[in-house]
Design an enzyme around this catalytic site. Structure first.
Site, short mmCIF file in Angstrom:
data_model
loop_
_atom_site.label_atom_id
_atom_site.label_comp_id
_atom_site.label_asym_id
_atom_site.label_seq_id
_atom_site.Cartn_x
_atom_site.Cartn_y
_atom_site.Cartn_z
CE LYS A 91 52.28 4.35 0.36
NZ LYS A 91 51.69 5.77 -0.26
CG MET A 141 63.11 -11.29 -17.11
SD MET A 141 61.82 -12.49 -17.61
CE MET A 141 61.21 -11.51 -19.28
NE ARG A 145 47.63 11.16 -4.74
CZ ARG A 145 48.75 10.60 -4.03
NH1 ARG A 145 49.82 10.41 -5.04
NH2 ARG A 145 48.80 10.35 -2.70
CE1 TYR A 205 68.79 -11.20 -25.48
CE2 TYR A 205 68.17 -9.92 -23.27
CZ TYR A 205 68.24 -11.32 -24.05
OH TYR A 205 67.65 -12.26 -23.75
C1 LIG Z 1 52.44 6.62 0.88
C2 LIG Z 1 51.85 7.52 1.79
C3 LIG Z 1 52.48 8.09 2.74
C4 LIG Z 1 53.89 7.93 2.84
O1 LIG Z 1 54.75 8.77 2.52
P1 LIG Z 1 56.45 9.09 2.82
O2 LIG Z 1 56.49 10.07 1.73
O3 LIG Z 1 56.87 7.55 2.24
O4 LIG Z 1 56.57 9.05 4.01
C5 LIG Z 1 51.65 9.00 3.68
N1 LIG Z 1 50.47 9.36 3.46
C6 LIG Z 1 49.68 8.92 2.17
C7 LIG Z 1 48.30 9.23 1.98
C8 LIG Z 1 50.48 7.98 1.25
O5 LIG Z 1 49.62 7.60 0.23
#
Ligand SMILES: *Cc1c(COP(=O)(O)O)cnc(C)c1O
Length: 399
Positions: free
Chosen positions: A35, A311, A133, A263
């Site tokens: 992802k 930036m 969640r 800055y």
């Molecule tokens: C992102 C995610 C993972 C991966 O987790 P890591 O800690 O990066 O291994 C696994 N399962 C779900 C549902 C996630 O959202």
């Protein structure tokens, strides 16, 4: 080879990390979580590498991320689990993407889409076990399992998996979540569901909580060679960080004691010395919160960032060192190579290593080292059409 700004991704490290995790975890299945553009590393090349190294499933959050992998010709088993209320489930089903299900409503939407396409939907039911969640809430488990079993008998879907996700809040909290998950598995079996993919653990639990491994683990951060733990380094875990963020010195100047930098003049030179300008900033994902705290390697030595990270650029105080325009700069990479790690940056910015690599921006080109030639076919040999969806009533259990 050093570019103005570049993230060098060592696919050889990704390959070795996946192979190592697979051998130490030992589950029948391993899902590579790609992802968020593979945590900033590039979803398509990382997915190909992970599959070549022995991962047999890919995981993403959104359907759009799944479709991007399919469009690149990747036909491996693939799960997407976070859906828009009006998600186009048909587009996912047509390309044989398994869908995580967190409610009866989603189950009905997916089944309707499968019926319209005359395909069998692959669904994996996500149970809420503590994180609060998504996932089906315990009071609704019986209803969702019964509905899924009914749709399965009607040939509209196959429940290929049941899964949940841990909080990593404490060993006791994870044990409680495992207990709740087990209750869900029993109830699913009683409803007649026989999924082969039972998965609860991401990298941290996959490594430290054997009871959470079941038949598959979902590994993200470990595959990228970073540690999910405060008390173990990548090397302690047998992993190698895959991303090196680098650039080149864009300007050098000598300033007198008292000169302000960047800055707000957050920093003034305590003594005369050289400053090197590095052309990466918060637009590139370099966290502004690390102003004045992070370090980078310029040439052979590591020096502090001084003043505000802007930036597009930041300034490094190199003292009396003879630094030149064009010299290579490493912001982070493999600490074993003597450069700061993403975890050191995370500490400097008050965040976690996940966020450091994932936020590296669009303006930073990714360069790939050690791609497996057998695994990166030229575009012309990639299938022009996505893998066919499973026809209704076909046997999906083989995988
Ligand atoms: C992102 C995610 C993972 C991966 O987790 P890591 O800690 O990066 O291994 C696994 N399962 C779900 C549902 C996630 O959202």
């Amino acid at each position: 080879m050093s570019g103005f700004r570049e993230a060098v991704i060592d696919l050889g490290a990704v390959f070795a990390n996946v192979a190592h995790l697979k051998s130490v975890i030992g589950t029948p299945h391993l899902m590579a979580v790609v992802k968020a553009n593979a945590y900033g590393h590039g979803a398509v090349p990382v997915a190909r590498t992970a599959l070549a190294a022995g991962a047999d499933w890919l995981g993403v959050a959104d359907i759009d991320e799944a479709l991007e992998l399919r469009a690149a010709g990747i036909d491996a088993p693939l799960l997407a689990w976070l859906h828009d209320p009006d998600a186009d489930f048909g587009a996912a089903l047509a390309r044989n993407v398994d869908l995580g299900v967190s409610s009866a409503r989603q189950l009905r939407q997916i089944t309707d889409a499968a019926a319209a396409l005359s395909v069998v939907a692959g669904v994996q039911i996500k149970l809420e076990t503590g994180l609060n969640r998504n996932g089906v809430h315990e009071p609704d488990w019986a209803e969702v399992f019964a509905l899924a079993a009914e749709f399965e008998r009607a040939g509209l879907l196959t429940v290929t998996g049941i899964f949940s996700h841990l909080s990593n809040a404490s060993a006791a909290d994870d044990a409680e979540a495992i207990e709740r998950f087990e209750r869900g598995l029993s109830l699913a079996a009683a409803a007649g569901l026989t999924p082969t993919l039972i998965h609860l653990a991401s990298t941290a639990a996959a490594l430290r909580v054997p009871a959470a491994r079941y038949t598959m683990v979902r590994v993200g951060i470990g595959m990228y060679g970073l540690s999910p733990f405060d008390d173990q380094t990548p090397r302690d875990l047998g992993l190698t960080p895959a991303m090196t963020l680098r650039g080149r010195v864009a300007a050098v100047r000598r300033v007198a004691a008292g000169a302000g930098v960047s800055y707000d003049y957050l920093w003034r030179a305590p003594v005369d010395g050289f400053l090197a300008l590095v052309p990466l900033g918060y637009a590139d994902g370099v966290p502004r919160q690390a102003s004045g705290t992070a370090r980078v390697t310029v040439g052979a030595a590591t020096h502090p960032i001084v003043g505000r990270i802007a930036m597009d650029q930041f300034v490094v105080s190199v003292g009396d060192e003879a630094v030149e325009v064009g010299d290579p700069v490493v912001l982070f990479g493999d600490p074993e190579a003597g450069v700061p790690g993403a975890t050191e940056w995370a500490e400097a910015a008050g965040t976690i290593n996940y966020e450091i690599v994932t936020r590296i921006g669009h303006r930073v080109p990714r360069t790939y080292l050690n791609p497996d030639p057998a695994d990166t076919p030229p575009a012309s040999t990639q299938p022009a059409t996505p893998p066919a969806a499973t026809p209704r009533a076909a046997d999906r259990t083989a995988r």
